[in-house]
Design a protein around this motif. Structure first.
Motif, PDB file in Angstrom:
ATOM      1  N   VAL A 105      36.156  37.332   7.714  1.00 57.78           N
ATOM      2  CA  VAL A 105      37.559  37.687   7.503  1.00 57.78           C
ATOM      3  C   VAL A 105      38.218  37.981   8.845  1.00 57.78           C
ATOM      4  CG1 VAL A 105      39.112  39.413   6.482  1.00 57.78           C
ATOM      5  CG2 VAL A 105      37.158  38.546   5.165  1.00 57.78           C
ATOM      6  N   VAL A 106      37.521  38.718   9.702  1.00 56.04           N
ATOM      7  CA  VAL A 106      38.072  39.100  11.007  1.00 56.04           C
ATOM      8  C   VAL A 106      38.321  37.860  11.868  1.00 56.04           C
ATOM      9  CG1 VAL A 106      37.505  40.286  13.167  1.00 56.04           C
ATOM     10  CG2 VAL A 106      37.187  41.447  10.974  1.00 56.04           C
ATOM     11  N   VAL A 107      37.350  36.974  11.965  1.00 57.48           N
ATOM     12  CA  VAL A 107      37.506  35.782  12.803  1.00 57.48           C
ATOM     13  C   VAL A 107      38.567  34.846  12.232  1.00 57.48           C
ATOM     14  CG1 VAL A 107      36.345  33.702  13.671  1.00 57.48           C
ATOM     15  CG2 VAL A 107      35.211  35.922  13.808  1.00 57.48           C
ATOM     16  N   ARG A 108      38.593  34.674  10.928  1.00 54.52           N
ATOM     17  CA  ARG A 108      39.567  33.798  10.267  1.00 54.52           C
ATOM     18  C   ARG A 108      40.962  34.393  10.267  1.00 54.52           C
ATOM     19  NH1 ARG A 108      38.804  33.665   4.923  1.00 54.52           N
ATOM     20  NH2 ARG A 108      39.952  31.747   4.683  1.00 54.52           N
ATOM     21  N   ARG A 109      41.036  35.735  10.352  1.00 55.99           N
ATOM     22  CA  ARG A 109      42.324  36.438  10.297  1.00 55.99           C
ATOM     23  C   ARG A 109      43.005  36.243   8.941  1.00 55.99           C
ATOM     24  NH1 ARG A 109      43.807  37.874  15.646  1.00 55.99           N
ATOM     25  NH2 ARG A 109      45.943  38.207  14.984  1.00 55.99           N
ATOM     26  N   ARG A 135      26.777  40.306  -4.718  1.00 60.34           N
ATOM     27  CA  ARG A 135      27.010  39.029  -5.383  1.00 60.34           C
ATOM     28  C   ARG A 135      28.462  38.591  -5.316  1.00 60.34           C
ATOM     29  NH1 ARG A 135      23.802  37.311  -9.512  1.00 60.34           N
ATOM     30  NH2 ARG A 135      25.234  35.555  -9.563  1.00 60.34           N
ATOM     31  N   SER A 136      29.402  39.513  -5.123  1.00 55.62           N
ATOM     32  CA  SER A 136      30.803  39.119  -5.026  1.00 55.62           C
ATOM     33  C   SER A 136      31.507  40.004  -4.010  1.00 55.62           C
ATOM     34  CB  SER A 136      31.495  39.176  -6.382  1.00 55.62           C
ATOM     35  OG  SER A 136      31.450  40.482  -6.902  1.00 55.62           O
ATOM     36  N   TYR A 137      32.599  39.456  -3.434  1.00 54.44           N
ATOM     37  CA  TYR A 137      33.273  40.114  -2.313  1.00 54.44           C
ATOM     38  C   TYR A 137      34.757  39.764  -2.330  1.00 54.44           C
ATOM     39  CZ  TYR A 137      34.733  40.816   2.560  1.00 54.44           C
ATOM     40  OH  TYR A 137      35.407  41.212   3.696  1.00 54.44           O
ATOM     41  N   VAL A 138      35.569  40.741  -1.988  1.00 55.76           N
ATOM     42  CA  VAL A 138      36.980  40.509  -1.677  1.00 55.76           C
ATOM     43  C   VAL A 138      37.308  41.377  -0.472  1.00 55.76           C
ATOM     44  CG1 VAL A 138      37.844  42.260  -3.326  1.00 55.76           C
ATOM     45  CG2 VAL A 138      39.360  40.424  -2.542  1.00 55.76           C
ATOM     46  N   GLY A 139      37.960  40.777   0.522  1.00 50.07           N
ATOM     47  CA  GLY A 139      38.305  41.531   1.722  1.00 50.07           C
ATOM     48  C   GLY A 139      39.570  40.988   2.357  1.00 50.07           C
ATOM     49  N   ALA A 140      40.293  41.867   3.033  1.00 46.46           N
ATOM     50  CA  ALA A 140      41.527  41.489   3.730  1.00 46.46           C
ATOM     51  C   ALA A 140      41.489  42.072   5.137  1.00 46.46           C
ATOM     52  CB  ALA A 140      42.751  42.010   2.980  1.00 46.46           C
ATOM     53  N   PRO A 141      42.037  41.333   6.111  1.00 49.47           N
ATOM     54  CA  PRO A 141      42.004  41.797   7.496  1.00 49.47           C
ATOM     55  C   PRO A 141      43.002  42.907   7.763  1.00 49.47           C
ATOM     56  CG  PRO A 141      43.229  39.750   7.383  1.00 49.47           C
ATOM     57  CD  PRO A 141      42.686  40.026   5.991  1.00 49.47           C
ATOM     58  N   LEU A 142      42.642  43.762   8.700  1.00 49.62           N
ATOM     59  CA  LEU A 142      43.527  44.817   9.204  1.00 49.62           C
ATOM     60  C   LEU A 142      44.077  44.325  10.541  1.00 49.62           C
ATOM     61  CD1 LEU A 142      41.209  47.849   8.432  1.00 49.62           C
ATOM     62  CD2 LEU A 142      43.398  47.330   7.298  1.00 49.62           C
ATOM     63  N   ILE A 143      45.244  43.693  10.505  1.00 51.43           N
ATOM     64  CA  ILE A 143      45.875  43.159  11.713  1.00 51.43           C
ATOM     65  C   ILE A 143      46.944  44.148  12.145  1.00 51.43           C
ATOM     66  CG2 ILE A 143      47.099  41.223  12.758  1.00 51.43           C
ATOM     67  CD1 ILE A 143      45.883  39.445  10.525  1.00 51.43           C
ATOM     68  N   ASP A 144      46.705  44.829  13.284  1.00 51.28           N
ATOM     69  CA  ASP A 144      47.619  45.896  13.699  1.00 51.28           C
ATOM     70  C   ASP A 144      48.862  45.336  14.403  1.00 51.28           C
ATOM     71  OD1 ASP A 144      46.990  45.448  16.376  1.00 51.28           O
ATOM     72  OD2 ASP A 144      46.229  47.454  16.732  1.00 51.28           O
ATOM     73  N   ARG A 145      49.746  46.240  14.798  1.00 50.87           N
ATOM     74  CA  ARG A 145      51.024  45.829  15.378  1.00 50.87           C
ATOM     75  C   ARG A 145      50.893  45.120  16.714  1.00 50.87           C
ATOM     76  NH1 ARG A 145      53.471  51.713  15.321  1.00 50.87           N
ATOM     77  NH2 ARG A 145      51.716  52.829  16.184  1.00 50.87           N
ATOM     78  N   THR A 146      49.726  45.195  17.351  1.00 49.74           N
ATOM     79  CA  THR A 146      49.512  44.456  18.601  1.00 49.74           C
ATOM     80  C   THR A 146      48.979  43.050  18.328  1.00 49.74           C
ATOM     81  OG1 THR A 146      47.193  45.101  18.947  1.00 49.74           O
ATOM     82  CG2 THR A 146      48.904  46.633  19.763  1.00 49.74           C
ATOM     83  N   GLY A 147      48.691  42.744  17.075  1.00 52.50           N
ATOM     84  CA  GLY A 147      48.119  41.455  16.709  1.00 52.50           C
ATOM     85  C   GLY A 147      46.604  41.452  16.683  1.00 52.50           C
ATOM     86  N   ALA A 148      45.989  42.582  16.993  1.00 56.64           N
ATOM     87  CA  ALA A 148      44.531  42.683  16.972  1.00 56.64           C
ATOM     88  C   ALA A 148      44.035  42.823  15.531  1.00 56.64           C
ATOM     89  CB  ALA A 148      44.068  43.883  17.787  1.00 56.64           C
ATOM     90  N   VAL A 149      42.956  42.118  15.219  1.00 63.14           N
ATOM     91  CA  VAL A 149      42.305  42.288  13.925  1.00 63.14           C
ATOM     92  C   VAL A 149      41.246  43.367  14.121  1.00 63.14           C
ATOM     93  CG1 VAL A 149      41.054  41.206  12.041  1.00 63.14           C
ATOM     94  CG2 VAL A 149      42.657  39.855  13.402  1.00 63.14           C
TER      95      VAL A 149
END
Length: 192
Positions: A105-109, A135-149
């Motif tokens: 998730v982090v690399v894909r953004r 067995r199952s996963y859901v995740g979302a990236p934390l992209i901050d105001r500087t654009g960093a994940v």
């Protein structure tokens, strides 16, 4: 290479030609600096544990976390394990970077839903499947105001799970909520 969730991604290979299960993370050094600036990713945080509990409740998942991904490891500064959840090796506060799905998730953004990790050859062989029973996963990236994940908000189950578009949207919304908390903390540090 199609990943099964409606988009194409780059496939990374070692010089030997072997498929890497965890993608190359070129942003890791800059992320490590940003995490240090924010004081995140080194210790458990009761506010983030409470946020992980909220993730679990909203997504009706037995396990949830707020995960910050460093250069060599992942650290769950927020972690929730439901009292009635099946006993397994999950969750652990610290995981190697090649365990689990948050590094993808982090690399894909981009957010990721795996309703049954065994349906995806790239993910089925991940160590968390055998060692922790994920067995199952859901995740979302934390992209901050500087654009960093910085990392992810995520939920997992030890059973296949139909998270669907609603689960994906919920994970993204929770990530946005957590970023507001992180940014407020940063603003307090700057003015305090």
């Amino acid at each position: 290479m199609g990943w099964g969730w409606g988009e194409t991604a780059v496939t990374y290979y070692e010089s030997t030609g072997h498929l890497l299960l965890t993608p190359v993370d070129r942003e890791a050094p800059a992320r490590a600096v940003r995490l240090r600036e924010l004081g995140l990713g080194e210790r458990a945080d009761t506010e983030l544990d409470a946020f992980a509990r909220q993730i679990a409740e909203v997504l009706a998942a037995p396990y949830a976390g707020v995960n910050f991904v460093g250069e060599e490891r992942q650290f769950f500064a927020g972690l929730h394990h439901a009292p009635d959840a099946p006993a397994s090796g999950y969750p652990a506060r610290v995981l190697p970077r090649d365990h689990g799905y948050c590094p993808h998730v982090v690399v894909r953004r981009r957010a990721l839903v795996l309703e049954d990790v065994r349906d995806f050859a790239r993910f089925a062989g991940n160590a968390v499947v055998d060692e922790s029973g994920v067995r199952s996963y859901v995740g979302a990236p934390l992209i901050d105001r500087t654009g960093a994940v910085l990392g992810t908000v995520c939920a997992v189950d030890v059973e296949p799970r139909r998270w669907g578009l609603k689960g994906l949207a919920t994970a993204k919304s929770l990530a946005a909520d957590l970023l507001e908390i992180i940014h407020a903390r940063e603003d307090t540090l700057r003015t305090g």
